[in-house]
Scaffold this motif. Structure first.
Motif, PDB file in Angstrom:
ATOM      1  N   ARG A 170      -2.262 -16.427  13.288  1.00 15.29           N
ATOM      2  CA  ARG A 170      -3.140 -17.561  13.568  1.00 15.29           C
ATOM      3  C   ARG A 170      -3.984 -17.911  12.358  1.00 15.29           C
ATOM      4  N   LEU A 171      -4.508 -16.901  11.686  1.00 19.21           N
ATOM      5  CA  LEU A 171      -5.325 -17.144  10.505  1.00 19.21           C
ATOM      6  C   LEU A 171      -4.519 -17.826   9.419  1.00 19.21           C
ATOM      7  N   TYR A 172      -3.335 -17.313   9.132  1.00 23.60           N
ATOM      8  CA  TYR A 172      -2.515 -17.892   8.075  1.00 23.60           C
ATOM      9  C   TYR A 172      -2.127 -19.332   8.408  1.00 23.60           C
ATOM     10  N   GLN A 173      -1.816 -19.574   9.655  1.00 27.67           N
ATOM     11  CA  GLN A 173      -1.500 -20.940  10.083  1.00 27.67           C
ATOM     12  C   GLN A 173      -2.702 -21.855   9.891  1.00 27.67           C
ATOM     13  N   TYR A 174      -3.879 -21.335  10.165  1.00 27.58           N
ATOM     14  CA  TYR A 174      -5.113 -22.111   9.997  1.00 27.58           C
ATOM     15  C   TYR A 174      -5.310 -22.489   8.534  1.00 27.58           C
ATOM     16  N   TRP A 175      -5.076 -21.543   7.622  1.00 28.77           N
ATOM     17  CA  TRP A 175      -5.184 -21.853   6.204  1.00 28.77           C
ATOM     18  C   TRP A 175      -4.242 -22.990   5.808  1.00 28.77           C
ATOM     19  N   GLU A 176      -3.042 -22.915   6.287  1.00 21.64           N
ATOM     20  CA  GLU A 176      -2.031 -23.885   5.878  1.00 21.64           C
ATOM     21  C   GLU A 176      -2.219 -25.251   6.547  1.00 21.64           C
ATOM     22  N   GLU A 177      -2.454 -25.253   7.848  1.00 23.85           N
ATOM     23  CA  GLU A 177      -2.491 -26.512   8.587  1.00 23.85           C
ATOM     24  C   GLU A 177      -3.853 -27.194   8.533  1.00 23.85           C
ATOM     25  N   GLU A 178      -4.930 -26.420   8.551  1.00 28.26           N
ATOM     26  CA  GLU A 178      -6.264 -27.013   8.570  1.00 28.26           C
ATOM     27  C   GLU A 178      -6.873 -27.158   7.177  1.00 28.26           C
ATOM     28  N   HIS A 179      -6.465 -26.296   6.257  1.00 29.47           N
ATOM     29  CA  HIS A 179      -7.071 -26.326   4.927  1.00 29.47           C
ATOM     30  C   HIS A 179      -6.093 -26.695   3.819  1.00 29.47           C
ATOM     31  N   GLY A 180      -4.837 -26.892   4.149  1.00 33.19           N
ATOM     32  CA  GLY A 180      -3.885 -27.425   3.186  1.00 33.19           C
ATOM     33  C   GLY A 180      -3.420 -26.485   2.103  1.00 33.19           C
ATOM     34  N   PHE A 181      -3.398 -25.177   2.378  1.00 34.12           N
ATOM     35  CA  PHE A 181      -2.915 -24.227   1.385  1.00 34.12           C
ATOM     36  C   PHE A 181      -1.388 -24.185   1.356  1.00 34.12           C
ATOM     37  N   GLN A 182      -0.841 -24.028   0.155  1.00 34.07           N
ATOM     38  CA  GLN A 182       0.579 -23.739  -0.016  1.00 34.07           C
ATOM     39  C   GLN A 182       0.794 -22.225   0.098  1.00 34.07           C
ATOM     40  N   TYR A 183       2.039 -21.836   0.359  1.00 32.17           N
ATOM     41  CA  TYR A 183       2.306 -20.422   0.630  1.00 32.17           C
ATOM     42  C   TYR A 183       3.626 -19.980   0.024  1.00 32.17           C
ATOM     43  N   GLN A 184       3.643 -18.746  -0.441  1.00 33.02           N
ATOM     44  CA  GLN A 184       4.887 -18.061  -0.759  1.00 33.02           C
ATOM     45  C   GLN A 184       4.672 -16.563  -0.530  1.00 33.02           C
ATOM     46  N   TRP A 185       5.772 -15.812  -0.476  1.00 36.07           N
ATOM     47  CA  TRP A 185       5.644 -14.377  -0.274  1.00 36.07           C
ATOM     48  C   TRP A 185       6.400 -13.640  -1.365  1.00 36.07           C
ATOM     49  N   ILE A 186       5.970 -12.407  -1.602  1.00 39.84           N
ATOM     50  CA  ILE A 186       6.591 -11.561  -2.610  1.00 39.84           C
ATOM     51  C   ILE A 186       6.665 -10.134  -2.069  1.00 39.84           C
ATOM     52  N   ARG A 187       7.468  -9.299  -2.720  1.00 39.62           N
ATOM     53  CA  ARG A 187       7.495  -7.868  -2.415  1.00 39.62           C
ATOM     54  C   ARG A 187       6.497  -7.153  -3.330  1.00 39.62           C
ATOM     55  N   THR A 188       5.702  -6.282  -2.735  1.00 40.00           N
ATOM     56  CA  THR A 188       4.724  -5.489  -3.494  1.00 40.00           C
ATOM     57  C   THR A 188       4.847  -4.016  -3.088  1.00 40.00           C
ATOM     58  N   ASP A 189       6.054  -3.497  -3.137  1.00 39.86           N
ATOM     59  CA  ASP A 189       6.339  -2.151  -2.636  1.00 39.86           C
ATOM     60  C   ASP A 189       5.471  -1.083  -3.302  1.00 39.86           C
ATOM     61  N   TYR A 190       5.146  -0.062  -2.511  1.00 42.47           N
ATOM     62  CA  TYR A 190       4.481   1.129  -3.022  1.00 42.47           C
ATOM     63  C   TYR A 190       5.534   2.084  -3.585  1.00 42.47           C
ATOM     64  N   GLN A 191       5.200   2.713  -4.710  1.00 42.93           N
ATOM     65  CA  GLN A 191       6.049   3.765  -5.254  1.00 42.93           C
ATOM     66  C   GLN A 191       5.155   4.959  -5.610  1.00 42.93           C
ATOM     67  N   PHE A 192       5.337   6.043  -4.885  1.00 42.49           N
ATOM     68  CA  PHE A 192       4.494   7.217  -5.045  1.00 42.49           C
ATOM     69  C   PHE A 192       5.157   8.256  -5.948  1.00 42.49           C
ATOM     70  N   GLU A 193       4.366   9.188  -6.443  1.00 45.57           N
ATOM     71  CA  GLU A 193       4.895  10.203  -7.347  1.00 45.57           C
ATOM     72  C   GLU A 193       5.659  11.281  -6.597  1.00 45.57           C
ATOM     73  N   SER A 194       5.355  11.461  -5.327  1.00 47.00           N
ATOM     74  CA  SER A 194       6.014  12.505  -4.550  1.00 47.00           C
ATOM     75  C   SER A 194       5.978  12.130  -3.077  1.00 47.00           C
ATOM     76  N   VAL A 195       6.833  12.787  -2.287  1.00 48.64           N
ATOM     77  CA  VAL A 195       6.810  12.584  -0.843  1.00 48.64           C
ATOM     78  C   VAL A 195       5.461  13.007  -0.273  1.00 48.64           C
ATOM     79  N   GLU A 196       4.906  14.073  -0.811  1.00 50.27           N
ATOM     80  CA  GLU A 196       3.624  14.564  -0.325  1.00 50.27           C
ATOM     81  C   GLU A 196       2.517  13.531  -0.553  1.00 50.27           C
ATOM     82  N   GLU A 197       2.525  12.900  -1.717  1.00 48.04           N
ATOM     83  CA  GLU A 197       1.527  11.874  -1.991  1.00 48.04           C
ATOM     84  C   GLU A 197       1.737  10.670  -1.084  1.00 48.04           C
ATOM     85  N   ALA A 198       2.981  10.267  -0.904  1.00 42.82           N
ATOM     86  CA  ALA A 198       3.277   9.136  -0.017  1.00 42.82           C
ATOM     87  C   ALA A 198       2.771   9.412   1.388  1.00 42.82           C
ATOM     88  N   ASP A 199       3.041  10.589   1.890  1.00 42.64           N
ATOM     89  CA  ASP A 199       2.623  10.928   3.248  1.00 42.64           C
ATOM     90  C   ASP A 199       1.097  10.926   3.368  1.00 42.64           C
TER      91      ASP A 199
END
Length: 233
Positions: A170-199
């Protein structure tokens, strides 16, 4: 999760910094920002800067960046990290997103990252008014032909973008429809040094369910989608 995030921002800024330091290892966000608006030599104001992840990215190009956050612990950690970069073209100060201690028309670009969307949890009955106040403050600070940029989650643990819940949709739709923002998406994956750190870090911020599902004792790369919205005056 509202109190969960407030607890982290007020009392666990160092571990939060460890988490975000593992995000977007391919640098997709940096390139996206440059494509939206050149940052070279610009004056930038950052809302909800946290520990300064975006501040660091932008400081290598801008003339000056004024970063603000409401939480002292985040500002202290952000200042520490920025000092280690050797950059001197930044300031960290305490302020509310709805009321910045700055004059009108001083910035070329205003940015927020993973901050404005908290209105859905913290102000469920007045989120539209709170959103309007923050966007109005952005517009007040911007000079002619300035650009507003909003950065928020489109799903951690997901390979395709989708708002994590109906409130954010709802918030994102509000930005776009009521306030006229353009939108795109990207990947911002996490990469950890170890499984233990990731967990440890995924469990700390996103909770047990996501850690059990995404890390599962073997994964050091956690997929994430991020949305970027922008509007030029």
């Amino acid at each position: 999760m509202t109190d969960h995030f407030k607890q982290i921002y007020n009392h666990d800024a160092e571990r939060y910094e460890r988490l975000i330091a593992r995000e977007d290892q391919r640098g997709n966000l940096f390139q996206t920002l440059m494509d939206i608006h050149p940052f070279d030599g610009k004056t930038v104001v950052e809302f909800g800067a946290g520990t300064g992840r975006m501040t660091r990215i932008m400081s290598v190009l801008v003339n000056r960046i004024h970063a603000f956050d409401l939480t002292y612990a985040m500002l202290r950690e952000g200042s520490r990290v920025l000092r280690e970069t050797g950059m001197e073209n930044w300031t960290f100060s305490q302020a509310d997103n709805r009321q910045m201690p700055l004059a009108d028309n001083i910035a070329d670009i205003v940015v927020e990252g993973w901050s404005f969307a908290h209105v859905m949890g913290w102000y469920p009955d007045s989120w539209q008014q709170q959103t309007d106040a923050m966007l109005s403050e952005m517009q007040r600070i911007l000079g002619p032909s300035g650009t507003m940029i909003l950065i928020e989650t489109m799903g951690t643990g997901q390979r395709k973008p989708n708002p994590p819940n109906e409130n954010l949709a709802r918030l994102y739709q509000y930005w776009e429809e009521e306030h006229g923002f353009q939108y795109q998406w990207i990947r911002t994956d996490y990469q950890f040094e170890s499984v233990e750190e990731a967990d440890e870090l995924i469990r700390f911020f996103f909770g047990d369910e996501m850690a059990d599902e995404q890390v599962a004792g073997k994964n050091v790369i956690i997929p994430e989608c991020t949305g970027v919205w922008w509007k030029t005056l």
